[in-house]
Motif scaffolding. Structure first.
Motif, PDB file in Angstrom:
ATOM      1  N   VAL A   1       0.868  -1.183   0.000  1.00 61.07           N
ATOM      2  CA  VAL A   1       0.000   0.000   0.000  1.00 61.07           C
ATOM      3  C   VAL A   1       0.900   1.227   0.000  1.00 61.07           C
ATOM      4  CG1 VAL A   1      -1.724   1.322   1.280  1.00 61.07           C
ATOM      5  CG2 VAL A   1      -1.877  -1.190   1.192  1.00 61.07           C
ATOM      6  N   CYS A   2       0.626   2.145  -0.912  1.00 60.15           N
ATOM      7  CA  CYS A   2       1.415   3.371  -1.019  1.00 60.15           C
ATOM      8  C   CYS A   2       0.684   4.516  -0.321  1.00 60.15           C
ATOM      9  CB  CYS A   2       1.647   3.718  -2.487  1.00 60.15           C
ATOM     10  SG  CYS A   2       2.603   5.230  -2.749  1.00 60.15           S
ATOM     11  N   ILE A   3       1.413   5.275   0.492  1.00 59.17           N
ATOM     12  CA  ILE A   3       0.869   6.481   1.116  1.00 59.17           C
ATOM     13  C   ILE A   3       1.525   7.685   0.453  1.00 59.17           C
ATOM     14  CG2 ILE A   3       0.523   7.770   3.249  1.00 59.17           C
ATOM     15  CD1 ILE A   3       0.732   5.211   4.807  1.00 59.17           C
ATOM     16  N   PHE A   4       0.696   8.572  -0.090  1.00 60.30           N
ATOM     17  CA  PHE A   4       1.190   9.711  -0.864  1.00 60.30           C
ATOM     18  C   PHE A   4       0.599  11.000  -0.308  1.00 60.30           C
ATOM     19  CE2 PHE A   4       0.518  12.415  -4.791  1.00 60.30           C
ATOM     20  CZ  PHE A   4       1.833  12.828  -4.894  1.00 60.30           C
ATOM     21  N   GLY A   5       1.461  11.836   0.225  1.00 64.11           N
ATOM     22  CA  GLY A   5       0.985  13.115   0.735  1.00 64.11           C
ATOM     23  C   GLY A   5       1.796  13.568   1.921  1.00 64.11           C
ATOM     24  N   PRO A   6       1.536  14.769   2.395  1.00 60.38           N
ATOM     25  CA  PRO A   6       2.244  15.280   3.576  1.00 60.38           C
ATOM     26  C   PRO A   6       1.803  14.546   4.841  1.00 60.38           C
ATOM     27  CG  PRO A   6       0.525  16.810   2.915  1.00 60.38           C
ATOM     28  CD  PRO A   6       0.588  15.753   1.851  1.00 60.38           C
TER      29      PRO A   6
ATOM     30  N   GLN B   1       7.033   4.714  -8.727  1.00 61.63           N
ATOM     31  CA  GLN B   1       7.032   4.046  -7.428  1.00 61.63           C
ATOM     32  C   GLN B   1       5.891   3.044  -7.317  1.00 61.63           C
ATOM     33  OE1 GLN B   1       7.981   6.515  -4.146  1.00 61.63           O
ATOM     34  NE2 GLN B   1       7.180   5.152  -2.591  1.00 61.63           N
ATOM     35  N   LEU B   2       4.730   3.401  -7.834  1.00 61.19           N
ATOM     36  CA  LEU B   2       3.594   2.471  -7.797  1.00 61.19           C
ATOM     37  C   LEU B   2       3.905   1.212  -8.593  1.00 61.19           C
ATOM     38  CD1 LEU B   2       0.626   4.975  -8.346  1.00 61.19           C
ATOM     39  CD2 LEU B   2       1.214   3.801  -6.216  1.00 61.19           C
TER      40      LEU B   2
ATOM     41  N   ARG C   1      -1.064  -2.155  -4.474  1.00 59.84           N
ATOM     42  CA  ARG C   1      -2.456  -2.533  -4.704  1.00 59.84           C
ATOM     43  C   ARG C   1      -3.439  -1.457  -4.276  1.00 59.84           C
ATOM     44  NH1 ARG C   1      -4.790  -7.101  -2.189  1.00 59.84           N
ATOM     45  NH2 ARG C   1      -6.351  -6.822  -3.835  1.00 59.84           N
ATOM     46  N   LEU C   2      -2.959  -0.488  -3.494  1.00 60.33           N
ATOM     47  CA  LEU C   2      -3.844   0.564  -2.991  1.00 60.33           C
ATOM     48  C   LEU C   2      -3.006   1.823  -2.797  1.00 60.33           C
ATOM     49  CD1 LEU C   2      -6.878   0.788  -1.951  1.00 60.33           C
ATOM     50  CD2 LEU C   2      -5.905   0.654   0.346  1.00 60.33           C
TER      51      LEU C   2
ATOM     52  N   LEU D   1      -3.725   1.441 -11.928  1.00 62.89           N
ATOM     53  CA  LEU D   1      -4.436   1.247 -10.665  1.00 62.89           C
ATOM     54  C   LEU D   1      -5.812   1.895 -10.780  1.00 62.89           C
ATOM     55  CD1 LEU D   1      -3.683  -0.011  -7.860  1.00 62.89           C
ATOM     56  CD2 LEU D   1      -3.179   2.308  -7.090  1.00 62.89           C
ATOM     57  N   ALA D   2      -6.852   1.132 -10.559  1.00 59.77           N
ATOM     58  CA  ALA D   2      -8.220   1.627 -10.738  1.00 59.77           C
ATOM     59  C   ALA D   2      -8.505   2.785  -9.787  1.00 59.77           C
ATOM     60  CB  ALA D   2      -9.222   0.504 -10.497  1.00 59.77           C
ATOM     61  N   PRO D   3      -9.313   3.773 -10.219  1.00 64.50           N
ATOM     62  CA  PRO D   3      -9.620   4.904  -9.338  1.00 64.50           C
ATOM     63  C   PRO D   3     -10.281   4.496  -8.034  1.00 64.50           C
ATOM     64  CG  PRO D   3     -10.897   4.996 -11.401  1.00 64.50           C
ATOM     65  CD  PRO D   3      -9.918   3.906 -11.543  1.00 64.50           C
ATOM     66  N   GLN D   4     -10.967   3.336  -8.025  1.00 66.46           N
ATOM     67  CA  GLN D   4     -11.588   2.853  -6.802  1.00 66.46           C
ATOM     68  C   GLN D   4     -10.552   2.434  -5.758  1.00 66.46           C
ATOM     69  OE1 GLN D   4     -12.268   1.690  -9.843  1.00 66.46           O
ATOM     70  NE2 GLN D   4     -14.329   2.507 -10.241  1.00 66.46           N
ATOM     71  N   ARG D   5      -9.322   2.297  -6.188  1.00 64.32           N
ATOM     72  CA  ARG D   5      -8.242   1.914  -5.279  1.00 64.32           C
ATOM     73  C   ARG D   5      -7.405   3.114  -4.834  1.00 64.32           C
ATOM     74  NH1 ARG D   5      -6.925  -3.447  -4.522  1.00 64.32           N
ATOM     75  NH2 ARG D   5      -8.324  -4.904  -5.572  1.00 64.32           N
ATOM     76  N   VAL D   6      -7.957   4.301  -5.031  1.00 65.83           N
ATOM     77  CA  VAL D   6      -7.343   5.525  -4.514  1.00 65.83           C
ATOM     78  C   VAL D   6      -8.210   6.031  -3.369  1.00 65.83           C
ATOM     79  CG1 VAL D   6      -6.601   7.877  -5.010  1.00 65.83           C
ATOM     80  CG2 VAL D   6      -6.338   6.097  -6.753  1.00 65.83           C
TER      81      VAL D   6
END
Length: 580
Positions: free
Chosen positions: A79-84, A118-119, A125-126, A146-151
């Motif tokens: 699972v990727c975490i993206f943001g501050p 990176q993804l 997967r998320l 990656l499907a938008p439902q997985r964002v």
């Protein structure tokens, strides 16, 4: 001198059958202080909202349950975490770990192109994104398939259909538990991956460093043992960490320094972590005053501001009792200036890297100031060698490459066997940093043997920028080097051999044509790379110097750039501070 072994042993037992959330949320360890008074674990800097241990545990459970229900996140899923930074950043990390998954944190300043890489490299997967990062997250997700439902977003976004973490936590806590959190087998924690943290390499794009759960536990225990956090026999004023301590989490959690030292270590020893979404200097000063912050973990650019910004005198910083600088060397001169700004504060430097899951050394605890220019003392459990170019081991005071053995060492680079062999050798990690030790076993960082450029503590691979620059029609050949900068530590400068057409245009168009070509080349980087990778200037050369085998003579150009910088002849088009 054969090896330098850290003092202060033996190191307390490091559990190798616990995951990070089990260690932080569920277990007790003898190196962990027992708090006599309840205090918040995490505080949101902007709202002031406080989270205690029970609430964090419940939020982690709810999110884990929802991630299992919605997307069947499980063993070794990434699972990727993206943001501050966000108060639920650790909740997201621990929820994925509860399910046996792996976290990869991404720089919130990334472009969609960089995040896509990176993804794809981690097969995520998320994607969990901060609302402000959502447009880039969606673009990158689409590129990566990656499907938008997985964002997912941390907080609700008006008129958006994307699920948010707050709703998932509520949903997960309302439903019956659908996952079984397993206990690791003895020794499994040494291999079970917790993080894929990206570290730039000299050969191109960033590499995913494989960090097991055991490495994070080991580093937290090492730092706690070194700082003697359970020793109540000392007078209160001599205790580096004491009941009621609060640290300001300015540093990003996607970066190993912020993730392990600022977040996990401080929570482990009972320090309240005040989570700052994004670093803004005057806001930092206001937060120190508002929350009576006692501990600061900073990088050199922040300290430059502390020493020189006129707003400092408008705030009460007297609560700050300890400041540690890391990620890049801090000069002795700047350290001396800092002691005048914070005269009652314990001040020192630590040293570490992603490949060692953060700290290898820490500021000494027996005196207020570390030796000027020193990176501190080795943590208990660490052993170091200083390797000279001829393969022999350096004596005290002699320079060479730091090679270190630590219980917190990473396992290697994912899907990169050659890079792993080059850096991780028989239990030792080759750091690529030129260092020396003095008679007191203090480490001094001299230079980088690796070609990496460190901008405000962030790694920039010259080869990455060179590969991108070569796609510009005006660039025939290029070499990128780092040059010293008081604010950023280093900044990237490009020596460019222009194409025949570009050289002709520059020759016939004069100074104006040269400046236009320089600006276009810099824009080519700025349009595709995150801010700290932007060039501060371009120098045109007839040819880029290389050795007979074709290898760039980077050190030669780096020294040339330094000489030009001193002489004031560099074509610098912007300062490092202007690039923030």
């Amino acid at each position: 001198m054969a090896e330098i072994v850290a003092d202060g042993g033996p190191l307390p037992h490091i559990p190798d059958d616990l995951t990070i959330p089990q260690f932080i949320l569920d277990a007790h360890h003898p190196a962990r202080p027992v708090l006599k008074n309840v205090q918040p674990w995490i505080v949101d800097d902007l709202s002031g909202r406080e989270y205690g241990s029970d609430e964090l545990r419940a939020r982690t459970h709810g999110l884990a349950n929802a991630l299992k229900l919605r997307w069947n996140i499980g063993e070794d899923d990434v699972v990727c975490i993206f943001g501050p930074n966000h108060v639920d950043y650790p909740v997201a990390v621990w929820a994925v770990h509860r399910l046996g998954g792996i976290i990869t944190g991404a720089n919130p300043a990334y472009t969609a192109e960089e995040l896509e890489y990176q993804l794809g490299a981690t097969s995520a997967r998320l994607l969990i994104a901060h609302p402000g990062s959502l447009p880039v997250a969606l673009d990158a997700a689409a590129r990566a398939g990656l499907a938008p439902q997985r964002v997912v977003v941390f907080d609700p976004v008006p008129s958006s259909k994307h699920t948010d973490v707050q709703a998932l936590i509520a949903e997960g806590n309302m439903r019956a538990q659908t996952f079984i959190e397993r206990r690791l087998a003895p020794g499994e924690g040494r291999q079970k991956l917790a993080f894929l943290s990206f570290s730039s390499g000299t050969t191109g794009r960033p590499k995913a460093v494989m960090i097991p759960h055991y490495a994070v536990l080991a580093n937290c225990i090492q730092m706690a043992h070194f700082t003697q956090v359970t020793d109540e026999s000392k007078p209160l004023e001599m205790q580096r960490y004491r009941p009621g301590s609060k640290c300001l989490a300015n540093l990003p959690f996607y970066h190993i320094y912020g993730l392990v030292v600022v977040l996990h270590f401080n929570l482990f020893i009972g320090t309240t972590v005040v989570v700052v979404q994004k670093f803004q200097f005057e806001q930092m000063l206001a937060s120190i005053q508002r929350y009576h912050i006692t501990h600061l973990y900073l990088v050199p650019p922040m300290i430059v501001l502390l020493c020189k910004h006129p707003a400092v005198k408008n705030y009460d910083l007297s609560s700050v009792m300890q400041l540690m600088c890391g990620a890049a060397p801090l000069s002795a001169e700047l350290t001396a200036h800092l002691t005048q700004v914070l005269p009652h504060c314990w001040i020192g430097q630590g040293y570490g890297m992603t490949e060692t899951c953060t700290t290898v050394s820490f500021p000494p605890i027996d005196r207020q100031y570390g030796t000027p220019g020193s990176g501190g003392l080795l943590l208990c459990g660490c052993t170091a060698r200083v390797a000279k170019p001829d393969g022999t081991v350096a004596a005290l005071g002699e320079r060479g490459e730091l090679v270190v053995k630590a219980p917190s060492a990473a396992l290697g680079y994912m899907n990169n066997e050659q890079a792993t062999k080059d850096t991780f050798q028989d239990g030792w990690v080759r750091t690529g940093d030129e260092v020396y030790f003095n008679a007191n076993k203090e480490i001094f960082i001299v230079d980088r043997i690796k070609e990496l450029i460190k901008v405000r503590g962030f790694q920039v691979a010259p080869a990455e920028l060179e590969g991108h620059l070569l796609t510009h029609p005006a660039v025939d050949d290029v070499c990128v080097v780092g040059i010293p900068d008081e604010f950023a530590g280093e900044v990237p400068l490009a020596f460019v051999a222009p194409s025949a057409a570009a050289a002709k245009a520059i020759k016939t168009g004069g100074k104006r044509a040269e400046e236009r070509a320089r600006a276009e080349i810099m824009k080519h980087v700025a349009d595709h790379k995150t801010k700290y990778k932007h060039l501060v200037g371009v120098e045109f050369v007839d040819a880029v110097p290389k050795n007979p085998s074709g290898k760039l003579l980077r050190r030669f150009l780096r020294e040339k750039a330094k000489d030009m910088q001193k002489a004031g002849t560099l074509s610098m088009m912007q300062t490092a501070r202007a690039r923030l």
